[in-house]
Scaffold this motif. Structure first.
Motif, short mmCIF file in Angstrom:
data_model
loop_
_atom_site.label_atom_id
_atom_site.label_comp_id
_atom_site.label_asym_id
_atom_site.label_seq_id
_atom_site.Cartn_x
_atom_site.Cartn_y
_atom_site.Cartn_z
N SER A 316 0.83 -1.21 0.00
CA SER A 316 0.00 0.00 0.00
C SER A 316 0.86 1.25 0.00
O SER A 316 0.59 2.22 -0.73
CB SER A 316 -0.93 0.00 1.21
N THR A 344 -8.01 -7.64 8.67
CA THR A 344 -8.29 -6.82 7.48
C THR A 344 -7.22 -5.74 7.37
O THR A 344 -6.84 -5.12 8.37
CB THR A 344 -9.67 -6.18 7.56
N SER A 346 -6.63 -2.45 4.85
CA SER A 346 -7.26 -1.67 3.77
C SER A 346 -6.56 -0.33 3.63
O SER A 346 -5.89 0.15 4.54
CB SER A 346 -8.75 -1.47 4.09
N ASP A 347 -6.72 0.25 2.45
CA ASP A 347 -6.25 1.62 2.22
C ASP A 347 -7.31 2.36 1.41
O ASP A 347 -8.20 1.75 0.81
CB ASP A 347 -4.90 1.61 1.51
N ASP A 348 -7.23 3.70 1.43
CA ASP A 348 -8.23 4.51 0.71
C ASP A 348 -7.69 5.02 -0.62
O ASP A 348 -8.09 6.07 -1.12
CB ASP A 348 -8.72 5.67 1.58
N GLY A 351 -7.13 1.75 -5.52
CA GLY A 351 -7.29 0.31 -5.73
C GLY A 351 -6.43 -0.16 -6.89
O GLY A 351 -5.88 0.64 -7.65
N ASP A 380 -11.12 -6.92 -1.97
CA ASP A 380 -12.21 -6.04 -2.40
C ASP A 380 -11.59 -4.71 -2.83
O ASP A 380 -10.90 -4.05 -2.04
CB ASP A 380 -13.19 -5.82 -1.24
N THR A 385 -8.53 -0.43 -1.54
CA THR A 385 -8.13 -1.85 -1.55
C THR A 385 -8.33 -2.41 -0.14
O THR A 385 -7.86 -1.83 0.84
CB THR A 385 -6.65 -1.99 -1.96
N ARG A 386 -9.03 -3.53 -0.09
CA ARG A 386 -9.30 -4.12 1.23
C ARG A 386 -9.01 -5.62 1.16
O ARG A 386 -9.68 -6.36 0.46
CB ARG A 386 -10.75 -3.89 1.65
N TRP A 387 -7.99 -6.04 1.93
CA TRP A 387 -7.66 -7.45 2.06
C TRP A 387 -8.31 -8.00 3.32
O TRP A 387 -8.26 -7.39 4.39
CB TRP A 387 -6.14 -7.64 2.17
N THR A 388 -8.90 -9.18 3.22
CA THR A 388 -9.50 -9.86 4.38
C THR A 388 -8.88 -11.25 4.48
O THR A 388 -8.97 -12.05 3.55
CB THR A 388 -11.02 -9.97 4.25
#
Length: 405
Positions: A316, A344, A346-348, A351, A380, A385-388
């Motif tokens: 990220s 999780t 995530s970043d804003d 993506g 997602d 970008t969101r990793w789970t």
């Protein structure tokens, strides 16, 4: 038949003996030093039966004898020195072997004493009468023998024998309790010594591991400054990042005294504090937020998750913020009713689209690490970008407190 006055005198004597038993019982279970208990027992017995001498003999299995361990009224050189054979040749030996009281009213009467062999100190103290009872608790081997001695001939009755036997029973339990306490103290002392030794070894190992990892990190840092190409710098930075995550694993592991588990939440917080320092070539306007719960896991899990956090966050930093500013958010929580945990990251940023099978940006490593944990990975990119990452964890008590990062 006893007169009224004799009955009253006898009653007073029995009450005094019962009171002596009660006082000694209370004393014995408060006093931690066994020798003090034995000497107090000898004094109380002598006074309770109105005799000048009392001794407590401890059985020694290796020598098969009875050593005078404590006593009352004896001259120097008796207590701690005189022994008697633990057989039928001595009054103490007979009581010990038969586990029955041995009463000798007159040691000068050959018909009563038979083949009894008496040590010289009996004659030196003018001993005429003795009673011996065994000191034995409800379980375990007998401790030895309790004996009272008198220079005046006594006609001991059943009350005297009952008093002495009851006293020996209380003494046996007091001895057993003292021995158990002493054994526990020895065990605790050994345990404390082992803990100290373990802590010293852990601290030494901690320093060695830290120094070795710092040496490797320093070598990689020097190599980073020497290489010219961007691709090479990215590769070296990845190695430095992985060394850092391993270093933090060992910091957490050794900090718990080489325990079997590590708090994953605390570990992730520590990794998050160090990751921004490895991003020198990127904007300082990128914020890193970290929220975790207390979650004990094993070493394999914490190592894999540490690598996943480092790789994903660094990805990220490098690719998510073309304008040089943004937010990276990390959250670790339990998976609810099902065992396991959810991480999780995530970043804003805008993506990115992952190319199937691509190992770019460490994504291939992240997926392999999650497969090793029998976990799952989902991505997602609808808003940033969101990793789970979902992965199993050992069962542990729920801890409501959370750490903020």
């Amino acid at each position: 038949m006893l007169s009224h006055q004799d009955n009253a005198t006898e009653t007073v004597r029995l009450l005094r003996q019962q009171a002596a038993l009660a006082r000694f019982g209370s004393y014995a279970f408060r006093e931690p030093v066994l020798l003090k208990i034995l000497n107090e027992a000898a004094r109380t017995c002598a006074e309770g039966l109105d005799v000048p001498f009392c001794k407590i003999c401890r059985y020694r299995p290796a020598e098969n004898d009875l050593l005078i361990e404590a006593g009352y009224g004896w001259r120097d050189g008796v207590i701690g020195h005189v022994v008697s054979a633990a057989d039928h040749s001595t009054p103490q030996g007979r009581a010990f072997i038969t586990e029955q009281p041995v009463i000798l009213h007159d040691l000068q009467d050959q018909r009563e004493c038979g083949d009894v062999v008496l040590p010289a100190f009996y004659a030196q103290h003018g001993i005429i009468s003795t009673i011996d009872v065994i000191i034995k608790g409800l379980s375990g081997e007998p401790y030895g023998v309790l004996e009272i001695d008198s220079a005046v001939q006594h006609d001991y009755d059943q009350h005297d024998v009952a008093f002495l036997t009851g006293f020996a029973n209380i003494l046996a339990e007091a001895v057993a309790t003292s021995q158990r306490v002493q054994a526990l103290r020895v065990a605790f002392a050994r345990a404390e010594a082992l803990v100290v030794e373990k802590d010293m070894l852990a601290e030494e190992l901690k320093h060695r591991v830290r120094n070795n990892l710092q040496l490797i990190s320093g070598m990689l840092d020097s190599h980073l400054r020497a290489v010219a190409g961007p691709a090479q710098k990215v590769s070296v930075m990845a190695m430095i990042r992985r060394v850092m995550t391993l270093a933090e694993v060992y910091e957490q592991l050794l900090g718990t005294g080489l325990g079997r588990s590590i708090d994953l939440g605390e570990y992730i917080n520590a990794v998050c504090k160090n990751l921004p320092t490895l991003q020198n070539s990127f904007s300082k306007d990128i914020l890193l937020s970290c929220r975790t719960v207390t979650l004990p896991v094993d070493l394999d899990t914490v190592t894999a998750i540490g690598m996943i956090v480092a790789e994903t966050v660094s990805n990220s930093y490098e690719h998510a913020f073309p304008n040089g500013s943004g937010l990276i958010d990390i959250e670790l929580r339990r998976a609810g009713a099902q065992p396991g945990a959810v991480l999780t990251i995530s970043d804003d940023g805008p993506g990115f689209t992952e190319v199937a099978g691509s190992k770019r940006h460490g994504i291939g490593l992240v997926r392999r690490l999650m497969q090793q944990l029998d976990g799952s990975t989902s991505l997602d990119v609808t808003a940033g970008t969101r990793w789970t990452f979902r992965f199993p964890t050992p069962s542990a008590p729920e801890t409501p407190a959370e750490d903020g990062g």
